[in-house]
Design a protein around this motif. Structure first.
Motif, PDB file in Angstrom:
ATOM      1  N   SER A  97      69.128  58.078  43.901  1.00 31.41           N
ATOM      2  CA  SER A  97      69.259  59.230  44.784  1.00 31.41           C
ATOM      3  C   SER A  97      68.064  59.262  45.710  1.00 31.41           C
ATOM      4  CB  SER A  97      69.320  60.530  43.977  1.00 31.41           C
ATOM      5  OG  SER A  97      69.421  61.649  44.821  1.00 31.41           O
ATOM      6  N   GLY A  98      68.330  59.462  47.001  1.00 34.90           N
ATOM      7  CA  GLY A  98      67.238  59.657  47.937  1.00 34.90           C
ATOM      8  C   GLY A  98      66.673  58.413  48.584  1.00 34.90           C
ATOM      9  N   PHE A  99      67.293  57.235  48.342  1.00 36.22           N
ATOM     10  CA  PHE A  99      66.820  56.037  49.032  1.00 36.22           C
ATOM     11  C   PHE A  99      67.974  55.045  49.176  1.00 36.22           C
ATOM     12  CE2 PHE A  99      66.469  53.002  45.480  1.00 36.22           C
ATOM     13  CZ  PHE A  99      66.434  53.834  44.375  1.00 36.22           C
ATOM     14  N   VAL A 114      59.559  53.893  41.162  1.00 33.87           N
ATOM     15  CA  VAL A 114      60.517  54.953  40.851  1.00 33.87           C
ATOM     16  C   VAL A 114      61.220  54.598  39.543  1.00 33.87           C
ATOM     17  CG1 VAL A 114      62.577  56.205  41.591  1.00 33.87           C
ATOM     18  CG2 VAL A 114      60.904  55.455  43.296  1.00 33.87           C
ATOM     19  N   TRP A 115      61.209  55.530  38.609  1.00 35.55           N
ATOM     20  CA  TRP A 115      61.808  55.331  37.292  1.00 35.55           C
ATOM     21  C   TRP A 115      62.832  56.437  37.023  1.00 35.55           C
ATOM     22  CZ3 TRP A 115      59.630  52.063  33.132  1.00 35.55           C
ATOM     23  CH2 TRP A 115      58.585  51.262  33.580  1.00 35.55           C
ATOM     24  N   GLY A 116      63.835  56.100  36.245  1.00 40.15           N
ATOM     25  CA  GLY A 116      64.733  57.127  35.749  1.00 40.15           C
ATOM     26  C   GLY A 116      64.153  57.783  34.513  1.00 40.15           C
ATOM     27  N   LYS A 117      64.867  58.776  33.994  1.00 41.64           N
ATOM     28  CA  LYS A 117      64.409  59.474  32.783  1.00 41.64           C
ATOM     29  C   LYS A 117      64.806  58.748  31.505  1.00 41.64           C
ATOM     30  CE  LYS A 117      64.564  64.070  34.906  1.00 41.64           C
ATOM     31  NZ  LYS A 117      63.137  64.275  34.976  1.00 41.64           N
ATOM     32  N   GLY A 118      65.689  57.777  31.611  1.00 43.02           N
ATOM     33  CA  GLY A 118      66.071  56.966  30.470  1.00 43.02           C
ATOM     34  C   GLY A 118      67.348  57.415  29.794  1.00 43.02           C
ATOM     35  N   GLN A 144      64.830  63.996  47.330  1.00 42.91           N
ATOM     36  CA  GLN A 144      63.823  63.436  46.437  1.00 42.91           C
ATOM     37  C   GLN A 144      64.332  62.108  45.880  1.00 42.91           C
ATOM     38  OE1 GLN A 144      62.676  66.145  43.375  1.00 42.91           O
ATOM     39  NE2 GLN A 144      60.930  64.896  42.726  1.00 42.91           N
ATOM     40  N   VAL A 145      63.421  61.170  45.756  1.00 35.68           N
ATOM     41  CA  VAL A 145      63.772  59.833  45.299  1.00 35.68           C
ATOM     42  C   VAL A 145      63.767  59.786  43.778  1.00 35.68           C
ATOM     43  CG1 VAL A 145      63.011  57.441  45.282  1.00 35.68           C
ATOM     44  CG2 VAL A 145      62.824  58.788  47.377  1.00 35.68           C
ATOM     45  N   HIS A 146      64.880  59.389  43.202  1.00 36.19           N
ATOM     46  CA  HIS A 146      64.882  59.177  41.759  1.00 36.19           C
ATOM     47  C   HIS A 146      66.056  58.303  41.355  1.00 36.19           C
ATOM     48  CE1 HIS A 146      67.355  62.899  42.175  1.00 36.19           C
ATOM     49  NE2 HIS A 146      68.076  62.365  41.219  1.00 36.19           N
ATOM     50  N   LEU A 147      66.069  57.951  40.075  1.00 39.80           N
ATOM     51  CA  LEU A 147      67.131  57.142  39.479  1.00 39.80           C
ATOM     52  C   LEU A 147      67.671  57.881  38.265  1.00 39.80           C
ATOM     53  CD1 LEU A 147      65.253  53.722  39.619  1.00 39.80           C
ATOM     54  CD2 LEU A 147      67.369  54.237  40.845  1.00 39.80           C
ATOM     55  N   VAL A 148      68.959  57.666  37.992  1.00 40.33           N
ATOM     56  CA  VAL A 148      69.578  58.317  36.844  1.00 40.33           C
ATOM     57  C   VAL A 148      70.337  57.278  36.025  1.00 40.33           C
ATOM     58  CG1 VAL A 148      71.203  60.060  36.047  1.00 40.33           C
ATOM     59  CG2 VAL A 148      69.823  60.483  38.105  1.00 40.33           C
ATOM     60  N   GLU A 149      69.963  57.183  34.738  1.00 40.59           N
ATOM     61  CA  GLU A 149      70.654  56.281  33.830  1.00 40.59           C
ATOM     62  C   GLU A 149      71.724  57.034  33.043  1.00 40.59           C
ATOM     63  OE1 GLU A 149      66.166  55.313  33.726  1.00 40.59           O
ATOM     64  OE2 GLU A 149      67.456  57.064  33.641  1.00 40.59           O
TER      65      GLU A 149
END
Lengths: 106, 118
Positions: free
Chosen positions: B25-27, B107-111, B1-6
């Motif tokens: 993650s995922g790209f 695609v956005w992270g959760k912050g 799954q595509v996502h970002l983590v801050e």
């Protein structure tokens, strides 16, 4: 700098149609994108390039853009549509967001 | 799954510094522009900065130019935001997002939360 103007709040009865506007000078000449942000969550892209839906976004959400106003339309509003909605454009070398509109489903 | 983590947020005193990180993650991270966007408490979204896929094009919002520095290390799959001379008005949730200039952020992270307070 470019300014995008949104109403602070919009209310809609359950099952009815809500329209959220985004005003800007000659905004019709720009690509407008819309994001939904539920409380405590990150924004989610719901409309891109004026009227395109990413996969997973229901057809009830649609967008249009002409002249000085872009509009996000939510048909058959559901409780789950309650959120803040932001419009966004690219201007010169920066992204610009509107101030956001809180949608309340009654 | 595509996502970002801050990561990297926290409490800092006015005038202090903090470095945020954004990891994908995922790209294929190195193919994309990455932006930082922030949201002050009960306020709207504010774009802060972006960096091109290779790191050779960088822009900042006027509100942070000269104080914040964005960078990336594609070998480590990370984008950073070095924040110096922090002010109370920098207090916000900071999001990283994927998106090319002229276009949308898909695609956005959760912050991560930054609080500047004495």
């Amino acid at each position: 700098s470019y300014v995008l103007t949104q109403p602070l709040s919009v209310s809609v009865a359950l099952g009815q149609t809500a329209r959220i506007t985004c005003g800007g000078s000659d905004i019709g000449s720009k690509n407008v994108h819309w994001y939904q942000q539920r409380p405590g969550q990150a924004p989610v892209l719901v409309i891109y390039r004026d009227g395109n839906r990413p996969s997973g976004i229901p057809e009830r959400l649609s967008g249009s853009n002409s002249g000085n106003t872009a509009t996000l339309t939510i048909s058959g509003a559901q409780a789950g549509d309650e959120a803040d909605y932001y419009c966004q454009v690219w201007d010169s070398t920066t992204w610009v967001f509107g101030g956001g509109t809180q949608l309340t489903v009654l | 799954q595509v996502h970002l983590v801050e990561s990297g947020g926290g409490l800092v005193k006015p005038g202090g510094s903090l470095r945020l990180s954004c990891a994908p993650s995922g790209f294929i991270f190195s193919d994309y522009y990455i932006s930082w966007i922030r949201q002050a408490p009960a306020k709207g979204l504010e774009w802060v900065s972006y960096i091109s896929s290779r790191g050779n094009t960088i822009y900042y919002a006027d509100s942070v130019r000269g104080r914040f520095t964005i960078s990336r290390d594609n070998a480590k799959n990370s984008v950073y935001l070095q924040m110096n001379s922090l002010r109370a008005e920098d207090t916000a949730v900071y999001y990283c997002a994927r998106g090319d200039p002229y276009d949308y952020m898909d695609v956005w992270g959760k912050g991560t939360t930054v609080t500047v307070s004495s």
